[in-house]
Design an enzyme around this catalytic site. Structure first.
Site, PDB file in Angstrom:
ATOM      1  N   PRO A  84       0.835  -1.217   0.000  1.00  0.00           N
ATOM      2  CA  PRO A  84       0.000   0.000   0.000  1.00  0.00           C
ATOM      3  C   PRO A  84       0.868   1.265   0.000  1.00  0.00           C
ATOM      4  O   PRO A  84       1.768   1.406   0.817  1.00  0.00           O
ATOM      5  CB  PRO A  84      -0.790  -0.108   1.310  1.00  0.00           C
ATOM      6  CG  PRO A  84      -0.603  -1.508   1.780  1.00  0.00           C
ATOM      7  CD  PRO A  84       0.657  -2.013   1.194  1.00  0.00           C
ATOM      8  N   GLU A  85       0.590   2.130  -0.931  1.00  0.00           N
ATOM      9  CA  GLU A  85       1.297   3.401  -1.030  1.00  0.00           C
ATOM     10  C   GLU A  85       0.363   4.516  -0.562  1.00  0.00           C
ATOM     11  O   GLU A  85      -0.800   4.261  -0.247  1.00  0.00           O
ATOM     12  CB  GLU A  85       1.719   3.635  -2.487  1.00  0.00           C
ATOM     13  CG  GLU A  85       2.771   2.648  -2.982  1.00  0.00           C
ATOM     14  CD  GLU A  85       4.184   3.046  -2.569  1.00  0.00           C
ATOM     15  OE1 GLU A  85       4.349   4.118  -1.938  1.00  0.00           O
ATOM     16  OE2 GLU A  85       5.107   2.277  -2.872  1.00  0.00           O
TER      17      GLU A  85
END
Ligand SMILES: [Zn+2]
Length: 271
Positions: free
Chosen positions: A2-3
């Site tokens: 997840p960014e």
């Protein structure tokens, strides 16, 4: 992994179920993620009302009326499952709201974390104290980056991944922003012109905003049974496209390794 855009979308999705809601029940199905759940977490959250949600870098923030903030990080594989139809063995923390909504923090690899921080001292919390400005905030300016780059012989790309310079910027977004600004990833930061930095700042913001917007369409899935946050499969212009045509000019995309991370770039577009 997840960014920032996935975390932002997660927070917006959670806000629909949590903002203004009382947390009726907190269940921990194990003692730890990357590190133990904080002592007193269940007690602090149970019966508290969520006042608002937010994000700092890649951390999600759940603020409560008890002046505590639950800070979560999704690590490598973390996600929130909304109204899961059936429990999953990786649902490590489960919140139930007074309205009966069930939200499960699911993390198969357990590189994520959950902390409980006094809201008043949140930005002095050790993980946050040294962070640079939010890339989407007004503090990320040409002036800020020019000062951070000044006199630096180091290549620009790893500097942009340095959380003290810009908070929460990940590998994909740096590759894409450098392409769009026409800057070689291995160019010495100190030798980048003011004009080029002027192009870079809005491209950093654009590439993140576009991803958040693309992810926004997945928010509707939160209402579905077994709704999960999916990771965005955006059409990257260079990222992950080694030897395929650059989507700006058609030249084959090159890959190099910088600081142990893959950099994808276009020799024609980036000078
Ligand atoms: Zn190109």
């Amino acid at each position: 992994m997840p960014e920032l855009p996935e975390v932002e979308t997660t927070v917006r999705g959670l806000a629909r179920y949590l903002e203004g809601e009382r947390i009726a029940r907190v269940t921990l199905n194990r003692a730890d993620l990357r590190r133990p759940f904080p002592e007193g977490l269940v007690q602090s959250l149970t019966g508290a009302t969520v006042t608002s949600l937010g994000r700092r870098a890649k951390y999600g923030l759940i603020h409560t009326d008890r002046d505590h903030t639950m800070v979560f990080h999704l690590g490598m594989s973390g996600r929130w499952r909304i109204e899961p139809e059936t429990p999953d063995k990786h649902d490590h923390l489960v919140l139930e709201t007074g309205a009966g909504h069930v939200l499960a923090l699911n993390d198969a690899r357990r590189f994520g974390s959950v902390d409980l921080v006094d809201t008043a001292g949140l930005y002095q919390w050790p993980a946050f104290a040294a962070l640079g400005p939010e890339p989407l905030g007004e503090d990320l300016t040409t002036q800020h980056l020019a000062a951070a780059f000044k006199g630096r012989a180091a290549p620009v790309k790893p500097l942009l991944l340095d959380q003290r310079i810009v908070a929460g910027l990940g590998n994909i977004y740096v590759c894409e922003a450098l392409l769009r600004a026409g800057i070689r990833p291995d160019k010495a930061a100190g030798s980048i012109s003011r004009k080029a930095i002027d192009r870079l700042v809005p491209e950093i913001k654009a590439v993140l905003s576009e991803s958040i917007e693309a992810g926004g369409s997945t928010i509707r899935d939160y209402a579905q049974p077994n709704g999960e946050l999916g990771y965005f499969a955006a059409n990257w212009r260079v990222y992950g496209r080694e030897a395929q045509p650059c989507l700006h000019c058609g030249t084959p995309v090159q890959r190099m390794v910088q600081g142990g991370r893959s950099t994808f770039w276009c020799a024609k577009c980036q000078k």
